[in-house]
Design a protein around this motif. Structure first.
Motif, PDB file in Angstrom:
ATOM      1  N   SER A  15      36.489  37.038 -57.489  1.00 60.18           N
ATOM      2  CA  SER A  15      36.645  35.483 -57.276  1.00 60.18           C
ATOM      3  C   SER A  15      35.963  34.528 -58.632  1.00 60.18           C
ATOM      4  O   SER A  15      35.611  35.228 -59.456  1.00 60.18           O
ATOM      5  CB  SER A  15      35.467  35.146 -55.941  1.00 60.18           C
ATOM      6  N   ILE A  16      36.561  33.272 -58.506  1.00 61.43           N
ATOM      7  CA  ILE A  16      36.170  32.401 -59.549  1.00 61.43           C
ATOM      8  C   ILE A  16      35.580  31.175 -58.790  1.00 61.43           C
ATOM      9  O   ILE A  16      36.343  30.552 -57.926  1.00 61.43           O
ATOM     10  CB  ILE A  16      37.310  32.215 -60.421  1.00 61.43           C
ATOM     11  N   SER A  17      34.558  30.784 -59.049  1.00 62.04           N
ATOM     12  CA  SER A  17      33.916  29.230 -58.711  1.00 62.04           C
ATOM     13  C   SER A  17      34.243  28.416 -59.891  1.00 62.04           C
ATOM     14  O   SER A  17      34.055  29.027 -61.075  1.00 62.04           O
ATOM     15  CB  SER A  17      32.615  29.410 -58.377  1.00 62.04           C
ATOM     16  N   TYR A  18      34.864  27.334 -59.714  1.00 60.24           N
ATOM     17  CA  TYR A  18      35.505  26.460 -60.729  1.00 60.24           C
ATOM     18  C   TYR A  18      35.028  24.833 -60.225  1.00 60.24           C
ATOM     19  O   TYR A  18      35.066  24.514 -59.353  1.00 60.24           O
ATOM     20  CB  TYR A  18      36.848  26.568 -60.727  1.00 60.24           C
ATOM     21  N   ASN A  19      34.743  24.478 -61.455  1.00 57.25           N
ATOM     22  CA  ASN A  19      34.532  22.802 -61.344  1.00 57.25           C
ATOM     23  C   ASN A  19      35.852  21.994 -61.158  1.00 57.25           C
ATOM     24  O   ASN A  19      36.637  21.760 -62.067  1.00 57.25           O
ATOM     25  CB  ASN A  19      33.957  22.305 -62.559  1.00 57.25           C
ATOM     26  N   GLU A  20      36.092  21.692 -59.861  1.00 54.45           N
ATOM     27  CA  GLU A  20      37.303  20.914 -59.368  1.00 54.45           C
ATOM     28  C   GLU A  20      37.253  19.416 -60.149  1.00 54.45           C
ATOM     29  O   GLU A  20      38.263  18.723 -60.019  1.00 54.45           O
ATOM     30  CB  GLU A  20      37.608  20.914 -57.863  1.00 54.45           C
ATOM     31  N   GLU A  21      36.155  18.840 -60.606  1.00 54.39           N
ATOM     32  CA  GLU A  21      36.345  17.584 -61.271  1.00 54.39           C
ATOM     33  C   GLU A  21      36.660  17.548 -62.692  1.00 54.39           C
ATOM     34  O   GLU A  21      36.898  16.762 -63.218  1.00 54.39           O
ATOM     35  CB  GLU A  21      34.940  16.927 -61.283  1.00 54.39           C
ATOM     36  N   ASP A  22      36.666  18.677 -63.136  1.00 54.86           N
ATOM     37  CA  ASP A  22      37.390  18.868 -64.437  1.00 54.86           C
ATOM     38  C   ASP A  22      38.852  19.079 -64.490  1.00 54.86           C
ATOM     39  O   ASP A  22      39.174  20.092 -63.802  1.00 54.86           O
ATOM     40  CB  ASP A  22      36.500  20.157 -65.310  1.00 54.86           C
ATOM     41  N   ILE A  23      39.642  18.268 -65.036  1.00 58.31           N
ATOM     42  CA  ILE A  23      41.092  18.349 -64.745  1.00 58.31           C
ATOM     43  C   ILE A  23      41.625  19.712 -65.408  1.00 58.31           C
ATOM     44  O   ILE A  23      42.771  20.396 -64.622  1.00 58.31           O
ATOM     45  CB  ILE A  23      41.938  17.042 -65.365  1.00 58.31           C
ATOM     46  N   GLU A  24      41.275  19.767 -66.673  1.00 59.65           N
ATOM     47  CA  GLU A  24      42.008  21.250 -66.981  1.00 59.65           C
ATOM     48  C   GLU A  24      41.500  22.467 -66.473  1.00 59.65           C
ATOM     49  O   GLU A  24      42.215  23.384 -66.233  1.00 59.65           O
ATOM     50  CB  GLU A  24      41.362  21.209 -68.660  1.00 59.65           C
ATOM     51  N   VAL A  25      40.218  22.475 -66.073  1.00 61.76           N
ATOM     52  CA  VAL A  25      39.763  23.760 -65.288  1.00 61.76           C
ATOM     53  C   VAL A  25      40.361  23.819 -63.902  1.00 61.76           C
ATOM     54  O   VAL A  25      40.900  24.980 -63.730  1.00 61.76           O
ATOM     55  CB  VAL A  25      38.243  23.555 -64.946  1.00 61.76           C
ATOM     56  N   LYS A  26      40.744  22.589 -63.271  1.00 64.13           N
ATOM     57  CA  LYS A  26      41.568  22.808 -62.023  1.00 64.13           C
ATOM     58  C   LYS A  26      42.739  23.250 -62.272  1.00 64.13           C
ATOM     59  O   LYS A  26      43.105  24.235 -61.546  1.00 64.13           O
ATOM     60  CB  LYS A  26      41.415  21.233 -61.373  1.00 64.13           C
ATOM     61  N   LYS A  27      43.517  22.658 -63.263  1.00 62.59           N
ATOM     62  CA  LYS A  27      44.817  23.265 -63.417  1.00 62.59           C
ATOM     63  C   LYS A  27      44.970  24.581 -63.847  1.00 62.59           C
ATOM     64  O   LYS A  27      45.948  25.326 -63.480  1.00 62.59           O
ATOM     65  CB  LYS A  27      45.547  22.418 -64.814  1.00 62.59           C
ATOM     66  N   VAL A  28      44.047  24.940 -64.945  1.00 64.91           N
ATOM     67  CA  VAL A  28      44.297  26.436 -65.273  1.00 64.91           C
ATOM     68  C   VAL A  28      43.956  27.508 -64.009  1.00 64.91           C
ATOM     69  O   VAL A  28      44.587  28.496 -63.900  1.00 64.91           O
ATOM     70  CB  VAL A  28      43.057  26.695 -66.291  1.00 64.91           C
ATOM     71  N   VAL A  29      42.957  27.136 -63.074  1.00 66.37           N
ATOM     72  CA  VAL A  29      42.277  28.157 -62.376  1.00 66.37           C
ATOM     73  C   VAL A  29      43.635  28.048 -60.932  1.00 66.37           C
ATOM     74  O   VAL A  29      44.005  29.115 -60.462  1.00 66.37           O
ATOM     75  CB  VAL A  29      41.365  27.740 -61.591  1.00 66.37           C
ATOM     76  N   GLU A  30      44.072  26.720 -60.559  1.00 71.40           N
ATOM     77  CA  GLU A  30      44.988  26.636 -59.617  1.00 71.40           C
ATOM     78  C   GLU A  30      46.396  27.107 -60.000  1.00 71.40           C
ATOM     79  O   GLU A  30      47.233  27.569 -59.302  1.00 71.40           O
ATOM     80  CB  GLU A  30      45.106  25.310 -59.006  1.00 71.40           C
ATOM     81  N   ALA A  31      46.737  27.227 -61.217  1.00 69.08           N
ATOM     82  CA  ALA A  31      48.046  27.876 -61.752  1.00 69.08           C
ATOM     83  C   ALA A  31      48.231  29.294 -61.803  1.00 69.08           C
ATOM     84  O   ALA A  31      49.163  30.065 -62.014  1.00 69.08           O
ATOM     85  CB  ALA A  31      48.317  27.020 -63.403  1.00 69.08           C
TER      86      ALA A  31
END
Length: 452
Positions: free
Chosen positions: A217-233
């Protein structure tokens, strides 16, 4: 096991040496220079080299492994001898993985926040007497070392640094840990001497997410645009658990976290630290700590060393020091102190000290970082620029980069200290941000000028 450290004096390396000595290993090491606190801590355990320098005769066939630190050069005499003898040579992260490959590995990654999040997790687990192995990048209250390794603990919590593993292993450290449980806090371009473009830097985090063990699993900061893009891609078959900054209020210089049980005072402050707290909560719940127990423990967390560390306080004045040096960290830290003390004058001092921060092309990344400060000061050493063999930067370039006409810029440490100690600190908050010491500033002396 017999282990030899090449460059034993580094912050991470000496802590690993102490951890292995505590575990019962026979540990030796070399270095050409060792500073405090590493020097005293190694001496106390009988691990301080008798003399400084590199000695090929220390490298013998009876060594089980050699651990190579970043401070060493690829042509280090001891490294060359170890290669000649065919000894097993580990980088720091490689060895940590070797020690934890049969454990559940929890890895905290991100350009910023990873030390604080790792520290929060360890504080909560320690508060509830949950035993884990760990490696963290700052000294914590209640912990003897920054590294702890055992045979019996099921979990290991690792701070996942994106910098290089060793002089002969150019992979980022966090690529080697293969986490079962991961966290990604934020992505903001850094280490430009190694990652010359943002896309190149971003790719390291994509590789990190893809390195998570399938089914993890990965917990990720969805308020960080780059983090959100990297994880969700990422197409890695893992659970993706988003988190965001929890609700909070600030009253009279005190931050209150809004919990299901009502407002709860906490020691840390600032939006970035509340976001870090939210990420730490997710990880702790993954490890088996329920929400109420997390809140009980986190209320006593005072912060990691050099992360918004209060160094002096008077009746109407407070002073903090912080390790912040990259643009995103500088902005987040400055904003946090202003939010905590909105009615005080914020005097923010930043030392440009790292390779990235002294690079003329990178300076523009600092635009707006000190905007929330009422008085903004930048210190840098032209001598440090020469040592790093960088192109000279002018005071005009720095002023334009930060976008403030009133920016105070100092290159002489004595002038900086004279100006600092002659300020009127009445009804103010002083923030000192640096990974250095402003050319020799004694932070303890700040207590004298802040007053009672």
């Amino acid at each position: 096991m017999k282990i030899h450290f090449i460059a034993i004096g580094g912050s991470a390396m000496h802590n690993l040496a102490l951890a292995l000595e505590h575990k019962g290993y026979a540990v030796t090491g070399s270095d050409d220079v060792i500073y405090e606190p590493s020097k005293g801590r190694l001496l106390a355990k009988g691990l301080l080299p008798k003399e400084f320098g590199w000695f090929q005769e220390k490298i013998t066939l009876d060594l089980d492994a050699v651990i190579l630190g970043m401070h060493a050069k690829p042509d280090n005499p001891e490294l060359l001898k170890a290669q000649e003898l065919g000894l097993k040579i580990y980088s720091y992260p490689e060895f940590l993985y070797e020690q934890s490959k049969n454990k559940t590995r929890v890895v905290i990654g991100g350009s910023h926040g990873k030390t604080t999040i790792t520290s929060m997790i360890l504080h909560v687990l320690n508060y509830h007497n949950i035993q884990v192995d760990y490696m963290v990048g700052a000294q914590l209250d209640g912990f003897d070392r920054m590294v702890h390794l055992t045979e019996e603990n099921d979990f290991i919590v690792l701070e996942g640094d994106e910098y290089l593993s060793s002089p002969i292993d150019r992979r980022p450290k966090f690529h080697l840990y293969k986490p079962n449980i991961a966290l990604l806090s934020g992505i903001a371009w850094d280490h430009i001497n190694v990652f010359p473009t943002f896309d190149n830097y971003l790719e390291q985090f994509q590789i990190f997410v893809d390195s998570i063990i399938k089914g993890g699993s990965i917990s990720y900061n969805e308020e960080d645009i780059e983090v959100k893009k990297v994880v969700e891609a990422s197409e890695n078959p893992i659970r993706k658990l988003a988190y965001k900054t929890p609700e909070y209020i600030v009253e009279d210089g005190q931050t209150l976290l809004l919990t299901p049980e009502g407002p709860m005072p906490i020691e840390v402050f600032g939006k970035h630290n509340l976001s870090n707290l939210s990420g730490a909560k997710w990880i702790c719940q993954n490890v088996g700590v329920d929400e109420d127990d997390f809140y009980e423990a986190i209320g006593t967390f005072k912060g990691a060393s050099k992360r918004l560390e209060k160094i002096a306080e008077g009746k109407t004045t407070v002073a903090y020091k912080d390790f912040a040096h990259s643009p995103s960290k500088v902005e987040a830290t400055t904003n946090a102190v202003k939010e905590q003390y909105p009615n005080r004058k914020l005097i923010a001092c930043l030392e440009l000290h790292t390779y990235s921060s002294l690079n003329a092309d990178f300076l523009k990344e600092y635009k707006g970082a000190l905007n929330k400060a009422d008085e903004a000061v930048v210190f840098y050493s032209p001598h440090a620029i020469k040592i790093k063999q960088l192109e000279e930067v002018s005071e005009k370039q720095i002023a334009e980069a930060f976008g403030r006409d009133d920016l105070q810029i100092y290159t002489n440490p004595d002038s900086f200290k004279e100006n600092l100690f002659n300020k009127n600190f009445s009804n103010s908050a002083l923030l000192l941000m640096s990974s250095g010491n402003y050319g020799g500033l004694n932070f303890d002396s700040i207590k004298e000028v802040i007053g009672n």
